[in-house]
Design an enzyme around this catalytic site. Structure first.
Site, PDB file in Angstrom:
ATOM      1  N   LYS A 182      35.221  41.600  48.591  1.00 45.63           N
ATOM      2  CA  LYS A 182      35.899  42.707  47.908  1.00 45.63           C
ATOM      3  C   LYS A 182      37.394  42.412  47.945  1.00 45.63           C
ATOM      4  CE  LYS A 182      35.006  46.486  45.723  1.00 45.63           C
ATOM      5  NZ  LYS A 182      34.065  46.515  44.600  1.00 45.63           N
ATOM      6  N   SER A 390      31.033  47.263  40.288  1.00 43.75           N
ATOM      7  CA  SER A 390      31.129  48.369  41.232  1.00 43.75           C
ATOM      8  C   SER A 390      30.808  49.696  40.558  1.00 43.75           C
ATOM      9  CB  SER A 390      32.497  48.395  41.886  1.00 43.75           C
ATOM     10  OG  SER A 390      32.458  47.554  42.990  1.00 43.75           O
TER      11      SER A 390
END
Length: 578
Positions: A182, A390
């Site tokens: 991430k 996401s």
């Protein structure tokens, strides 16, 4: 019954107009063009938006007659031309073509189908880049203006780290993330680009580069090694492009008619002082048909397919659509659109078009819940041609199936949260603030200091809880265990092709294929259907507003930056389907 009357009257008027124009078309049919000119410029819509002609006059932006407005209209035009024995081929002009990789693939597919019908495709451009040259590689002959260029240089991507620069002006970024992959917060926290970020970008570069090599090798009849050497030697002037075999000849725009439709020497000598007439556009060819195709009004309405757009960063509220400021997808607006599509009984199925890098976790879950409710009533297919990561990917989980183009960005199952501390900047400017609190976490949103150990622990717990909820959503939708999804999560991103192999995508295909499949799931098999767009942003938001809102602590389901690889390494989001 009323509809039958109106349809009959409309068709009668169409018939009368067709018959009245027949004598003029018979006269013009002798001069029906053998080559028809098309112009590809900018971003093409997937399907035609019906506009009133007078709107162009008010705006003063009417396109050139030969400009292709949508992939749908281009496909229909090529289908008609392929059936005309008089037509030898088309001239395809490229000027500033800026479509997604998925749309580029569709253009190439249409051109190859036209060639398979025994017709020629001649491509011409003044200046062309990697994307445009891949389209030209689908032509039988490639021509370039004498002063033109071929900017064939391969692909590049630039990753940025602002940590040191922000520190110099007195700003510190404090973020908590779940997952080593991430990497979105690294833009603000790191002094250097991390190895993981570099590896992620290189994986996409490898795929795009391989696609470019294959296009050159197939279109210009070279080996892969020769294609790579041609890329390494770019960019090319017009003369160098001809010498390298990237284009077949140099030809100015004025010389195109004589090259494509040569005349006997005596006619050329007779008219040598007169300028050549430009090649005709599709409208001229249609006007010269004795019996042109008539779009009769059907007695029955065409099947209706609902289309919902989720484009831009996902935010709570209504969202925005520019043109000033970034485009955002507000949860309120998207949920209303989803509900409207669910209530419309004529809409037999729904396609959820996603071009979003994610955003607010709460807003993403609200959208997911709304989509799930509609998917219980009718087929819902999610389609991605650029990015669904996401929060964007979370929304796609509500559909029965997720479709993707080969080079779209999918995944990034992970979470991060944080804030910016501006105490150093305020001290430098002589601004003094005193923070008074009642409660351990009362100052968690303050920009005048960083997180306390207690605040950070609370934030980490919230991020972990959000991540586990994300894993559970994906595991349920993809029929996997949370452990299997975790192995594909922690922020990892995939191309559509790799996402298919990882089980995050159901099929790789085109937008039209996804639309037809959605209708098939509803028991409707047809090539012709009505595409109805639901919803839309209700207000605009400025970039300053987004930056100010980013100063507080928020939970995100993904990086707030959508990107697409270009030959210059640009990162640019775009979408158009109407």
């Amino acid at each position: 019954m009323v509809r039958l009357v109106f349809v009959a009257l409309a068709n009668l008027l169409l018939l009368i107009r067709t018959l009245l124009g027949l004598p003029f078309r018979l006269l013009a049919s002798r001069h029906r063009p053998t080559y028809v000119r098309f112009r590809l410029s900018g971003d093409l819509a997937y399907r035609e938006r019906r506009r009133s002609r007078w709107r162009w006059g008010l705006r003063g932006v009417a396109p050139e007659p030969a400009t292709v407005s949508s992939l749908e209209s281009f496909r229909e035009a090529l289908g008609l031309l392929a059936k005309d024995p008089r037509v030898q081929g088309i001239l395809l002009e490229l000027e500033g073509l800026a479509v997604s990789s998925a749309k580029k693939d569709e253009l190439v597919k249409q051109l190859m189908a036209f060639r398979s019908a025994g017709k020629r495709v001649v491509g011409w451009a003044v200046s062309v880049d990697n994307l445009g040259f891949q389209v030209l590689c689908a032509a039988d002959e490639v021509l370039l203006a004498p002063a033109g260029r071929v900017d064939l240089v391969g692909y590049a991507a630039e990753a940025t780290a602002l940590g040191e620069g922000l520190a110099r002006v007195g700003i510190q970024a404090h973020f908590v993330r779940r997952g080593a992959y991430k990497t979105a917060p690294e833009l603000f926290t790191h002094e250097r680009v991390s190895d993981i970020q570099q590896q992620t970008l290189e994986a996409f570069l490898d795929e795009r580069y391989a696609e470019l090599v294959n296009a050159i090798a197939g279109g210009r009849k070279r080996s892969p090694e020769e294609a790579r050497a041609l890329i390494d030697a770019g960019p090319y002037s017009a003369q160098r492009a001809v010498a390298a075999g990237l284009v077949d000849a140099l030809c100015s725009e004025a010389e195109l008619p004589a090259r494509l439709t040569p005349r006997p020497p005596e006619e050329r000598k007779k008219d040598e002082e007169e300028p050549e007439e430009p090649l005709e556009a599709m409208e001229s060819w249609l006007a010269a048909l004795p019996f042109p195709p008539v779009k009769w009004r059907p007695l029955r309405r065409r099947p209706k397919l609902g289309l919902i757009s989720l484009s831009g960063m996902i935010v709570p509220g209504r969202g925005s659509s520019g043109p000033i400021g970034p485009k955002t997808a507000g949860s309120d607006a998207v949920v209303k659109a989803v509900r409207a599509a669910g209530r419309d009984k004529r809409a037999k199925a729904v396609v959820l078009y996603i071009n979003s890098p994610g955003g607010s976790a709460l807003a993403s879950e609200l959208i997911l819940e709304a989509i799930q409710r509609v998917a219980r009533k009718k087929p819902v297919i999610a389609y991605v041609d650029q990015v669904a990561a996401s929060g964007g990917y979370m929304a796609a989980l509500g559909a029965q199936e997720i479709w993707s183009s080969p080079h779209a960005v999918v995944g990034s199952i992970g979470v991060f949260a944080g804030k910016f501390e501006a105490s150093g900047l305020m001290a430098h400017l002589g601004i003094h603030r005193t923070l008074l609190t009642r409660g351990e976490n009362a100052g968690i949103f303050s920009v005048s200091r960083g997180f306390t150990p207690h605040e950070r622990a609370s934030l980490e717990a919230e991020v972990e809880e959000t991540y586990q909820a994300f894993l559970a959503h994906v595991a349920k939708a993809r029929r996997r265990t949370t452990e299997e999804i975790h192995a594909r999560g922690e922020g990892r991103v995939y191309s559509g092709t790799r996402g298919l192999a990882a089980g995050l995508v159901d099929r790789v295909g085109s937008f039209e294929e996804a639309c037809r499949y959605a209708l098939e799931r509803a028991g409707v098999k047809t090539e012709r259907f009505e595409l109805a767009l639901y919803g839309g942003a209700e207000r605009r938001v400025s970039l300053l507003q987004l930056l100010l809102s980013g100063a507080r602590t928020h939970l995100y389901a993904f990086c707030p930056t959508a990107w697409a690889l270009t030959e210059q390494g640009g990162l640019e989001p775009r979408d158009r389907f109407d």
